[in-house]
Design a protein around this motif. Structure first.
Motif, mmCIF file in Angstrom:
data_model
loop_
_atom_site.group_PDB
_atom_site.id
_atom_site.type_symbol
_atom_site.label_atom_id
_atom_site.label_comp_id
_atom_site.label_asym_id
_atom_site.label_seq_id
_atom_site.Cartn_x
_atom_site.Cartn_y
_atom_site.Cartn_z
ATOM 1 N N UNK A 175 13.204 0.234 -72.014
ATOM 2 C CA UNK A 175 12.937 0.417 -73.432
ATOM 3 C C UNK A 175 13.626 -0.264 -74.277
ATOM 4 N N UNK A 176 14.971 -0.593 -73.730
ATOM 5 C CA UNK A 176 16.015 -1.079 -74.726
ATOM 6 C C UNK A 176 16.184 -2.596 -74.375
ATOM 7 N N UNK A 177 15.211 -3.335 -73.802
ATOM 8 C CA UNK A 177 15.181 -4.750 -73.577
ATOM 9 C C UNK A 177 15.560 -5.727 -74.690
ATOM 10 N N UNK A 178 15.159 -5.436 -75.860
ATOM 11 C CA UNK A 178 15.469 -6.307 -77.039
ATOM 12 C C UNK A 178 16.943 -6.165 -77.334
ATOM 13 N N UNK A 179 17.480 -5.153 -76.914
ATOM 14 C CA UNK A 179 19.214 -5.050 -77.271
ATOM 15 C C UNK A 179 19.710 -6.220 -75.994
ATOM 16 N N UNK A 180 19.248 -6.380 -75.084
ATOM 17 C CA UNK A 180 19.810 -7.284 -74.040
ATOM 18 C C UNK A 180 19.621 -8.613 -74.382
ATOM 19 N N UNK A 181 18.217 -8.967 -75.188
ATOM 20 C CA UNK A 181 17.996 -10.182 -75.519
ATOM 21 C C UNK A 181 19.200 -10.484 -76.721
ATOM 22 N N UNK A 182 19.256 -9.740 -77.468
ATOM 23 C CA UNK A 182 20.107 -9.922 -78.597
ATOM 24 C C UNK A 182 21.439 -9.949 -78.076
ATOM 25 N N UNK A 183 22.126 -9.306 -77.230
ATOM 26 C CA UNK A 183 23.344 -9.664 -76.742
ATOM 27 C C UNK A 183 23.602 -11.128 -75.979
ATOM 28 N N UNK A 184 22.397 -11.313 -75.252
ATOM 29 C CA UNK A 184 22.388 -12.644 -74.635
ATOM 30 C C UNK A 184 22.595 -13.913 -75.552
ATOM 31 N N UNK A 185 21.925 -13.679 -76.423
ATOM 32 C CA UNK A 185 21.852 -14.955 -77.528
ATOM 33 C C UNK A 185 23.203 -15.174 -78.206
ATOM 34 N N UNK A 186 24.058 -14.221 -78.169
ATOM 35 C CA UNK A 186 25.648 -14.643 -78.668
ATOM 36 C C UNK A 186 26.591 -14.849 -77.708
ATOM 37 N N UNK A 187 26.264 -14.835 -76.277
ATOM 38 C CA UNK A 187 27.155 -14.842 -75.469
ATOM 39 C C UNK A 187 27.147 -16.206 -74.569
ATOM 40 N N UNK A 188 28.270 -16.510 -73.930
ATOM 41 C CA UNK A 188 28.373 -17.994 -73.016
ATOM 42 C C UNK A 188 28.019 -17.560 -71.693
ATOM 43 N N UNK A 189 28.149 -16.229 -71.136
ATOM 44 C CA UNK A 189 27.901 -15.995 -69.852
ATOM 45 C C UNK A 189 27.513 -14.396 -69.772
ATOM 46 N N UNK A 190 27.001 -14.195 -68.743
ATOM 47 C CA UNK A 190 26.720 -12.764 -68.190
ATOM 48 C C UNK A 190 26.923 -12.410 -67.031
ATOM 49 N N UNK A 191 27.822 -11.103 -67.034
ATOM 50 C CA UNK A 191 27.875 -10.509 -65.730
ATOM 51 C C UNK A 191 26.806 -9.590 -65.286
ATOM 52 N N UNK A 192 26.081 -10.129 -64.107
ATOM 53 C CA UNK A 192 25.054 -9.490 -63.533
ATOM 54 C C UNK A 192 25.514 -8.447 -62.530
ATOM 55 N N UNK A 193 25.615 -7.108 -63.165
ATOM 56 C CA UNK A 193 26.003 -5.837 -61.922
ATOM 57 C C UNK A 193 24.893 -5.577 -61.044
ATOM 58 N N UNK A 194 25.075 -5.680 -59.668
ATOM 59 C CA UNK A 194 24.170 -5.026 -58.914
ATOM 60 C C UNK A 194 24.596 -3.916 -57.952
ATOM 61 N N UNK A 195 24.060 -3.012 -58.009
ATOM 62 C CA UNK A 195 24.709 -1.624 -57.014
ATOM 63 C C UNK A 195 24.159 -2.150 -55.616
ATOM 64 N N UNK A 196 25.445 -2.071 -54.778
ATOM 65 C CA UNK A 196 25.393 -2.534 -53.322
ATOM 66 C C UNK A 196 24.509 -1.771 -52.505
ATOM 67 N N UNK A 197 24.079 -0.516 -52.940
ATOM 68 C CA UNK A 197 23.096 0.459 -51.975
ATOM 69 C C UNK A 197 21.864 -0.266 -52.513
ATOM 70 N N UNK A 198 21.635 -0.082 -53.941
ATOM 71 C CA UNK A 198 20.244 -0.037 -54.492
ATOM 72 C C UNK A 198 19.721 -1.600 -54.319
ATOM 73 N N UNK A 199 20.508 -2.410 -54.580
ATOM 74 C CA UNK A 199 20.494 -3.894 -54.602
ATOM 75 C C UNK A 199 19.901 -4.369 -55.791
ATOM 76 N N UNK A 200 19.052 -5.437 -55.842
ATOM 77 C CA UNK A 200 18.414 -6.269 -56.961
ATOM 78 C C UNK A 200 17.271 -5.245 -57.299
ATOM 79 N N UNK A 201 17.538 -4.575 -58.497
ATOM 80 C CA UNK A 201 16.333 -3.819 -58.916
ATOM 81 C C UNK A 201 15.271 -4.395 -59.795
ATOM 82 N N UNK A 202 14.155 -4.087 -60.206
ATOM 83 C CA UNK A 202 13.263 -4.649 -61.141
ATOM 84 C C UNK A 202 13.929 -5.071 -62.544
ATOM 85 N N UNK A 203 14.676 -4.160 -63.049
ATOM 86 C CA UNK A 203 15.330 -4.520 -64.457
ATOM 87 C C UNK A 203 16.400 -5.481 -64.143
#
Length: 156
Positions: free
Chosen positions: A104-132
């Motif tokens: 529901x808050x994807x627009x916040x992610x887009x806004x954050x990404x537009x002003x950054x050089x890089x992104x730390x993609x956090x993945x839960x080792x048990x759940x793995x790479x989820x849809x979001x």
């Protein structure tokens, strides 16, 4: 007690090659805010005891009440790193943005990404790479932001 002074921050702001802006992105409940708390603790802004429970970047009342990040929040971290042995440590300024993981808050992610050089993609080792996680990673790539994988919760 912070591990830096205001003068150190002012000095490094003139050295743009030593400044990096990073977003922390992932699926909801994969540990973005907890990771951010740990990095803030390492910078000396919060105590080690409070790290993980403080949710330092969740500043709104509704975020504290729900236990979920709603708005992207930034924090500047001062870090010294010895790039070449014997040369001495060089200061770096890391502008870190903790972003929401809920769809529901994807627009916040887009806004954050537009002003950054890089992104730390956090993945839960048990759940793995989820849809979001896939969605925010696609957003990062679309914005030409360099991703960096962070596998979280390996102690579970």
């Amino acid at each position: 007690m912070p591990n830096f002074t205001v003068d150190q921050i002012r000095t490094i702001m003139d050295k743009t090659d030593a400044i990096r802006s990073m977003s922390v992105i992932a699926h909801v409940d994969h540990g973005k805010s907890t990771l951010t708390d740990s990095l803030i603790c390492k910078a000396g802004i919060i105590s080690a005891k409070a790290a993980g429970d403080a949710r330092y970047t969740d500043t709104r009342a509704d975020e504290a009440e729900r236990g979920v990040t709603i708005k992207s929040t930034g924090v500047s971290l001062y870090f010294e790193y010895d790039e070449e042995e014997g040369k001495g440590s060089e200061p770096h300024l890391i502008n870190l943005i903790d972003s929401p993981g809920h769809v529901d808050f994807s627009s916040e992610v887009t806004a954050a990404l537009r002003i950054t050089d890089g992104a730390m993609v956090v993945v839960d080792c048990i759940e793995g790479c989820a849809v979001q996680t896939e969605t925010v990673l696609r957003q990062a790539l679309a914005e030409r932001v360099k991703p960096c994988l962070f596998v979280n919760k390996v102690d579970r």
